[in-house]
Scaffold this active site. Structure first.
Site, PDB file in Angstrom:
ATOM      1  N   CYS A 386       0.735  -1.141   0.056  1.00 40.39           N
ATOM      2  CA  CYS A 386       0.037   0.160  -0.115  1.00 40.39           C
ATOM      3  C   CYS A 386       0.858   1.211  -0.127  1.00 40.39           C
ATOM      4  CB  CYS A 386      -1.026  -0.040   1.035  1.00 40.39           C
ATOM      5  SG  CYS A 386      -2.495   0.754   0.920  1.00 40.39           S
ATOM      6  N   HIS A 512      -3.501  -4.851   0.063  1.00 39.94           N
ATOM      7  CA  HIS A 512      -2.868  -5.573   1.332  1.00 39.94           C
ATOM      8  C   HIS A 512      -2.905  -6.956   1.361  1.00 39.94           C
ATOM      9  CE1 HIS A 512      -2.511  -1.884   3.859  1.00 39.94           C
ATOM     10  NE2 HIS A 512      -3.573  -1.511   3.195  1.00 39.94           N
ATOM     11  N   GLU A 514      -1.556  -9.278   3.105  1.00 35.33           N
ATOM     12  CA  GLU A 514      -1.452  -9.678   4.354  1.00 35.33           C
ATOM     13  C   GLU A 514      -2.749  -9.973   5.047  1.00 35.33           C
ATOM     14  OE1 GLU A 514      -0.809  -6.678   3.602  1.00 35.33           O
ATOM     15  OE2 GLU A 514      -1.483  -5.212   5.281  1.00 35.33           O
TER      16      GLU A 514
END
Ligand code: GLN
Length: 537
Positions: A386, A512, A514
């Protein structure tokens, strides 16, 4: 026939930070493995409407769901441990409850009634829990974690609401789990159950008799102590469960299973004839983690590094990638505000890979760009997430394209080189709630890129949480200077992910990744990054 709604409530007593979220998620994992569809809800007592506006220092990471809700980081534990995908119904705060009750009052929906905590606030809470149960349409059981500790003023309406739910939904459709701390006195070798007894008494005072107690302790709770707790707290012995500290968090689920907590819950809720949960892959995972000998150093250059919880999903994703490659990931925490030309070589000398995570605001961005330049020039594997992508493009614009004032309009609204910008029509073609791009969006990957090789897919979906975007007006210039735009959003043409040509691993995404890593299914970008870091040793 419509399914009966069934709820498991998880409360905490004695102290906070007992890891109730982890225990609740582990219960969910076991039930899912027994064939149930599990949904999770976290009830948070704070008055913020959502954690989106809270400082990461206070609240840790903001976890983003597929449908774009900004939620408590515990939802991340739920998604990862249960291996599921939650929705905006999974995160309920007092702020949301109060504001919707007040909004309804203003609209005259209560027909002149006096608005009170009971029944108006409690009814709204119950409504939210029902909405959560129905959110996915296939839920068999909904696990509800009540934030805070029993006895707090803030969580009282939540406890009152779940008390009423046993009356409304029936005993066989509700199961109360209470988690407490059991101190162990090293000097005398004693296990103290008194705080647990008091906490259960407090819960009884509210009208809730727990159906199971999870005793959190440094040590295993022996039979004698369990007997004592069972007697004083009015529970059968098999409902008193020992949850001792473990080095590997996934072991919690295995320990709960060993003590048959899942059997107890299944039986109580009337789910019969379901086979035992097969947890063999988790047993393997735990053994693999315990057997890890070698580690790999990865630098995480962020501005909230003092609170590791601010980056919890990234930390977990790195760990999972490491597990799959038989390496323990050792994170070197670097505060980007402290990074400068003088100390950068020394600070990053042991880092085999560098990661720059997301963030908001100007503070610390110059340090992050120094780290990016370091990774780019020294061919150290780099993963930008990001803001980590935005800053890598700004850094390249300054250093390679020679636009010394290149910036994001978030940090310098007047720059002539608006590499990252907010354009009013940038979201044409996609629906958007506020001004942030939140939740899952499509990304088409370009064949022949490193990114494509990692995902092995033409179209992927990843989660977003940002306002600014790469300004496509500069795309051609970047391409002529070694930047490959390896993924774009097919609806809007916005840049989703980039990589560098002559670099062993330099990948940065606007999304993102993650949020989509799972212990047994590590995310391909993280696996690629950790692998490249290992190769850099
Ligand atoms: N501040 C940037 C934006 O809003 C990046 C956000 C982030 O890293 N999550 O676009």
């Amino acid at each position: 026939m419509k399914k009966e709604m069934k709820f498991i409530f998880v409360t905490g007593g004695v102290v906070s930070s007992l890891g109730k979220g982890i225990s609740a998620a582990c219960v969910g994992r076991l039930l899912k493995r027994r064939g149930l569809n599990v949904f999770s809800i976290k009830l948070d007592p704070y008055l913020n409407v959502d954690p989106g506006t809270m400082s990461p220092y206070q609240h840790g990471e903001v976890f983003v769901t597929k449908d774009g809700a900004e939620t408590d980081l515990d939802l991340g534990h739920y998604e990862r441990i249960i291996n599921t995908s939650l929705t905006k119904e999974s995160s309920v705060s007092s702020g949301q409850i109060y504001s919707s009750v007040i909004e309804k009052e203003r609209k005259g929906e209560y027909l002149g009634a006096t608005i009170q905590i009971i029944p108006h606030i409690t009814n709204e809470i119950i409504k939210r829990l029902k909405d959560g149960f129905n959110a996915k349409g296939d839920t068999d059981v909904c696990i509800v974690e009540i934030g805070g500790t029993v006895g707090d003023i803030e969580s009282q309406p939540f406890l009152e609401a779940i008390r009423q739910m046993r009356r409304d939904f029936g005993c066989k459709n509700t199961f109360y789990i209470h988690t407490t701390l059991v101190p162990y006195l090293k000097t005398t070798g004693e296990i103290k159950t008194k705080p647990t007894q008091h906490s259960v008494k407090e819960l009884l005072g509210i009208g809730i008799q727990p159906d199971a107690l999870l005793l959190r302790s440094e040590v295993d709770i022996n039979k004698e102590a369990k007997d004592k707790v069972a007697l004083f707290c009015n529970l059968p012995l098999n409902a008193v469960i020992s949850v001792k500290d473990v080095p590997v968090v996934y072991e919690v689920a295995l320990n709960l299973q060993k003590q048959h907590l899942d059997d107890l819950i299944m039986e109580h809720l009337g789910f019969e004839n379901s086979p035992k949960a097969d947890m063999s892959d988790w047993v393997d995972l735990v053994n693999r983690i315990k057997g890890l000998k070698e580690s790999i150093n990865i630098a995480l250059v962020g501005k909230y590094v003092e609170l590791h919880d601010a980056y919890i999903s990234i930390v977990e994703s790195l760990k999972y990638a490491g597990f799959s490659l038989n390496k323990k990931v050792n994170i070197i925490w670097v505060n980007s505000e402290d990074l400068n030309e003088e100390n950068i070589n020394e600070t990053l000398k042991d880092a085999k890979g560098i990661i720059v995570p997301g963030g908001f605001g100007k503070r610390g961005t110059e340090g992050k760009m120094l780290a990016i330049k370091f990774a780019r020039e020294n061919k150290v594997p780099y993963l930008g997430l990001c803001l980590g992508m935005q800053l890598s493009l700004i850094e390249i614009a300054r250093d390679v394209l020679n636009y010394s004032d290149a910036n994001s309009t978030e940090f310098d609204p007047d720059t002539t080189h608006k590499i990252i910008d907010y354009l009013p029509d940038q979201y044409e073609g996609i629906k958007l709630g506020g001004t942030m791009r939140l939740g899952e969006y499509d990304c088409s990957l370009i064949k022949g890129t490193k990114t494509y090789d990692l995902y092995k897919s033409d179209l992927i979906k990843e989660r977003h949480r940002h306002r600014y975007e790469f300004n496509n007006g500069f795309k051609k210039e970047f391409e002529e200077n070694g930047v490959i735009f390896s993924g774009i959003n097919p609806q809007t043409n916005l840049c989703e992910i980039i990589e560098l040509k002559d670099h062993p691993f330099f990948i940065a995404s606007q999304f993102h990744p993650e949020f989509l890593s799972r212990p047994l299914q590590p995310h391909p970008l993280f696996v690629g990054f950790v692998k490249a870091s290992i190769e850099n040793e």
